[in-house]
Design a protein around this motif. Sequence first.
Motif, PDB file in Angstrom:
ATOM      1  N   TYR A  35       0.794  -1.225   0.000  1.00 48.59           N
ATOM      2  CA  TYR A  35       0.000   0.000   0.000  1.00 48.59           C
ATOM      3  C   TYR A  35       0.827   1.276   0.000  1.00 48.59           C
ATOM      4  O   TYR A  35       0.269   2.349  -0.199  1.00 48.59           O
ATOM      5  CB  TYR A  35      -1.021   0.008   1.143  1.00 48.59           C
ATOM      6  CG  TYR A  35      -0.471  -0.243   2.523  1.00 48.59           C
ATOM      7  CD1 TYR A  35       0.058   0.787   3.287  1.00 48.59           C
ATOM      8  CD2 TYR A  35      -0.500  -1.519   3.068  1.00 48.59           C
ATOM      9  CE1 TYR A  35       0.549   0.555   4.559  1.00 48.59           C
ATOM     10  CE2 TYR A  35      -0.015  -1.766   4.327  1.00 48.59           C
ATOM     11  CZ  TYR A  35       0.515  -0.724   5.079  1.00 48.59           C
ATOM     12  OH  TYR A  35       1.003  -0.962   6.332  1.00 48.59           O
ATOM     13  N   VAL A  36       2.142   1.195   0.211  1.00 49.18           N
ATOM     14  CA  VAL A  36       2.964   2.408   0.109  1.00 49.18           C
ATOM     15  C   VAL A  36       3.888   2.387  -1.105  1.00 49.18           C
ATOM     16  O   VAL A  36       4.558   3.374  -1.391  1.00 49.18           O
ATOM     17  CB  VAL A  36       3.787   2.696   1.385  1.00 49.18           C
ATOM     18  CG1 VAL A  36       2.859   3.035   2.531  1.00 49.18           C
ATOM     19  CG2 VAL A  36       4.740   1.576   1.717  1.00 49.18           C
ATOM     20  N   ARG A  39       4.328   5.436  -3.552  1.00 45.37           N
ATOM     21  CA  ARG A  39       3.861   6.645  -2.849  1.00 45.37           C
ATOM     22  C   ARG A  39       5.027   7.468  -2.318  1.00 45.37           C
ATOM     23  O   ARG A  39       6.093   6.951  -2.057  1.00 45.37           O
ATOM     24  CB  ARG A  39       2.938   6.270  -1.696  1.00 45.37           C
ATOM     25  CG  ARG A  39       1.675   5.602  -2.159  1.00 45.37           C
ATOM     26  CD  ARG A  39       0.665   5.544  -1.042  1.00 45.37           C
ATOM     27  NE  ARG A  39      -0.554   4.894  -1.475  1.00 45.37           N
ATOM     28  CZ  ARG A  39      -1.566   5.503  -2.068  1.00 45.37           C
ATOM     29  NH1 ARG A  39      -1.511   6.790  -2.315  1.00 45.37           N
ATOM     30  NH2 ARG A  39      -2.646   4.838  -2.413  1.00 45.37           N
ATOM     31  N   PHE A  72       3.918   9.008   5.932  1.00 44.47           N
ATOM     32  CA  PHE A  72       3.048   9.223   4.775  1.00 44.47           C
ATOM     33  C   PHE A  72       1.763   9.894   5.243  1.00 44.47           C
ATOM     34  O   PHE A  72       1.273   9.608   6.346  1.00 44.47           O
ATOM     35  CB  PHE A  72       2.685   7.887   4.119  1.00 44.47           C
ATOM     36  CG  PHE A  72       3.859   7.116   3.620  1.00 44.47           C
ATOM     37  CD1 PHE A  72       4.290   7.241   2.309  1.00 44.47           C
ATOM     38  CD2 PHE A  72       4.564   6.269   4.464  1.00 44.47           C
ATOM     39  CE1 PHE A  72       5.386   6.540   1.844  1.00 44.47           C
ATOM     40  CE2 PHE A  72       5.663   5.557   4.014  1.00 44.47           C
ATOM     41  CZ  PHE A  72       6.072   5.699   2.711  1.00 44.47           C
ATOM     42  N   VAL A  77      -3.235   7.059   1.448  1.00 41.63           N
ATOM     43  CA  VAL A  77      -2.849   5.656   1.627  1.00 41.63           C
ATOM     44  C   VAL A  77      -4.068   4.785   1.897  1.00 41.63           C
ATOM     45  O   VAL A  77      -4.249   3.736   1.288  1.00 41.63           O
ATOM     46  CB  VAL A  77      -1.815   5.504   2.767  1.00 41.63           C
ATOM     47  CG1 VAL A  77      -1.566   4.037   3.093  1.00 41.63           C
ATOM     48  CG2 VAL A  77      -0.507   6.195   2.406  1.00 41.63           C
TER      49      VAL A  77
END
Length: 99
Positions: A35-36, A39, A72, A77
């Motif tokens: 999920y990161v 990013r 983040f 996210v």
Amino acid sequence: MHDTAQARFAPGARVRVKPGRPERIAPMHLRTPHYVRGREGVVARALGRFPNPEDLAFGRPGEPRILYHVEFDQPPVWGEGEVGDTVLIEIFEHWLEEA
């Protein structure tokens, strides 16, 4: 205190998590959450040099690598949260690039 003298990124540096998915090529033990990947975040601090768990999981020598706390913005996210909410994740240097 762990050695951070050779850390590539200083606190406050904007970084991007590499978007790679090497687990599609071969079985791997990855410590970088999906999920990161891809990013952008901000380095909170270098934590020191630690054996790379991606190697240790397969019985290979774990070359010491710099580990960071990277922060983040939470809403992009997770798709929820308020402005100012953050997610703090430990990420090894070889997964980071300048943003």
